[in-house]
Scaffold this motif. Structure first.
Motif, PDB file in Angstrom:
ATOM      1  N   ASP A 165      -5.262  -9.434  -4.351  1.00 50.97           N
ATOM      2  CA  ASP A 165      -6.576  -8.927  -4.730  1.00 50.97           C
ATOM      3  C   ASP A 165      -7.196  -9.690  -5.895  1.00 50.97           C
ATOM      4  O   ASP A 165      -8.418  -9.739  -6.026  1.00 50.97           O
ATOM      5  N   GLU A 208       0.829  -1.206   0.000  1.00 51.08           N
ATOM      6  CA  GLU A 208       0.000   0.000   0.000  1.00 51.08           C
ATOM      7  C   GLU A 208       0.871   1.266   0.000  1.00 51.08           C
ATOM      8  O   GLU A 208       0.570   2.231  -0.695  1.00 51.08           O
ATOM      9  N   TYR A 217      -2.880   2.738 -13.460  1.00 49.36           N
ATOM     10  CA  TYR A 217      -3.727   2.823 -12.271  1.00 49.36           C
ATOM     11  C   TYR A 217      -3.993   1.424 -11.702  1.00 49.36           C
ATOM     12  O   TYR A 217      -3.860   1.198 -10.488  1.00 49.36           O
ATOM     13  N   HIS A 263       2.451   1.441  -3.590  1.00 51.06           N
ATOM     14  CA  HIS A 263       1.446   1.800  -4.592  1.00 51.06           C
ATOM     15  C   HIS A 263       1.023   3.258  -4.439  1.00 51.06           C
ATOM     16  O   HIS A 263       0.864   3.974  -5.434  1.00 51.06           O
ATOM     17  N   LYS A 264       0.837   3.677  -3.201  1.00 52.41           N
ATOM     18  CA  LYS A 264       0.428   5.063  -2.948  1.00 52.41           C
ATOM     19  C   LYS A 264       1.483   6.036  -3.477  1.00 52.41           C
ATOM     20  O   LYS A 264       1.153   7.031  -4.123  1.00 52.41           O
ATOM     21  N   TYR A 311       1.613   6.038  -7.401  1.00 58.55           N
ATOM     22  CA  TYR A 311       0.450   6.637  -8.047  1.00 58.55           C
ATOM     23  C   TYR A 311       0.301   8.115  -7.701  1.00 58.55           C
ATOM     24  O   TYR A 311      -0.483   8.820  -8.319  1.00 58.55           O
ATOM     25  N   CYS A 346      -1.055   0.027  -9.926  1.00 55.97           N
ATOM     26  CA  CYS A 346      -0.774   0.699  -8.651  1.00 55.97           C
ATOM     27  C   CYS A 346      -1.835   0.434  -7.589  1.00 55.97           C
ATOM     28  O   CYS A 346      -1.731   0.950  -6.476  1.00 55.97           O
ATOM     29  N   HIS A 347      -2.854  -0.329  -7.922  1.00 62.62           N
ATOM     30  CA  HIS A 347      -3.939  -0.550  -6.959  1.00 62.62           C
ATOM     31  C   HIS A 347      -4.312  -2.016  -6.743  1.00 62.62           C
ATOM     32  O   HIS A 347      -5.113  -2.319  -5.861  1.00 62.62           O
ATOM     33  N   ILE A 348      -3.754  -2.909  -7.523  1.00 56.64           N
ATOM     34  CA  ILE A 348      -4.120  -4.319  -7.406  1.00 56.64           C
ATOM     35  C   ILE A 348      -2.855  -5.155  -7.245  1.00 56.64           C
ATOM     36  O   ILE A 348      -1.834  -4.877  -7.866  1.00 56.64           O
ATOM     37  N   THR A 349      -2.946  -6.186  -6.421  1.00 57.21           N
ATOM     38  CA  THR A 349      -1.840  -7.130  -6.244  1.00 57.21           C
ATOM     39  C   THR A 349      -2.372  -8.543  -6.456  1.00 57.21           C
ATOM     40  O   THR A 349      -3.575  -8.752  -6.642  1.00 57.21           O
TER      41      THR A 349
END
Length: 188
Positions: A167, A107, A158, A110-111, A114, A161-164
């Motif tokens: 997820d 997190e 995007y 990624h934060k 992004y 940067c938001h999914i792994t």
């Protein structure tokens, strides 16, 4: 940069590369750097902060190698295959970069990547964006269509940067297929 901070950064790199994020603690980094744990906090507020800095430097180093290795003038689909193959080999064999998918720290990573600062400072992202835009121009796409296609590129960034893997099962392979067929459609 002063010598103690350089020693600390070098030690953090070595310890994180050997142990990964979860299995590293501040005392190990401080000991390897030859400083007291309390001195660590003169330079960094937390393990997360020093790891983020270490990750950014390592990611830049590996991506620079990637830029030098990939045959960017090849067929776009071949470039994508080469890009993903090199990236997966580099990430899976590097305990620092493999943390991209680790829920404990992903997190934070990624934060940053992004964020406006992260996107602007990430030279590989800027390189890919510019080379993609250049290829679209070479194909003769008009400005409106180019901008729409670049929006899809930004959407893929995007997603990354938001999914792994946590997820979405088989995330890396699914992303590879998505990008490959997106590129195939754009350049067919």
């Amino acid at each position: 940069m002063n010598d103690k901070k350089m020693d600390l950064d070098k030690a953090a790199y070595e310890v994180f590369l050997e142990n990964g994020y979860k299995n590293t603690n501040i005392s190990e980094i401080a000991k390897k750097a030859g400083i007291a744990v309390g001195s660590f906090y003169k330079y960094y507020q937390s393990k997360e902060e020093i790891f983020l800095e270490t990750y950014i430097k390592e990611n830049e180093r590996v991506r620079k190698q990637l830029i030098d290795k990939v045959h960017w003038n090849g067929k776009p689909v071949d470039v994508i295959d080469e890009l993903f193959t090199y990236t997966l080999e580099s990430v899976l064999n590097n305990k620092i970069l493999a943390e991209w998918n680790n829920p404990t720290i992903s997190e934070v990573l990624h934060k940053y990547y992004y964020s406006e600062l992260g996107t602007t400072n990430y030279t590989f992202h800027q390189f890919l964006f510019n080379i993609f835009k250049e290829r679209l121009n070479q194909e003769g796409y008009d400005a409106d269509v180019t901008n729409k296609i670049l929006k899809v590129y930004e959407f893929i960034y995007y997603i990354d940067c938001h999914i792994t893997d946590k997820d979405f099962e088989d995330y890396n392979e699914t992303l590879r297929i998505l990008v490959k067929y997106f590129i195939k459609g754009v350049f067919s």
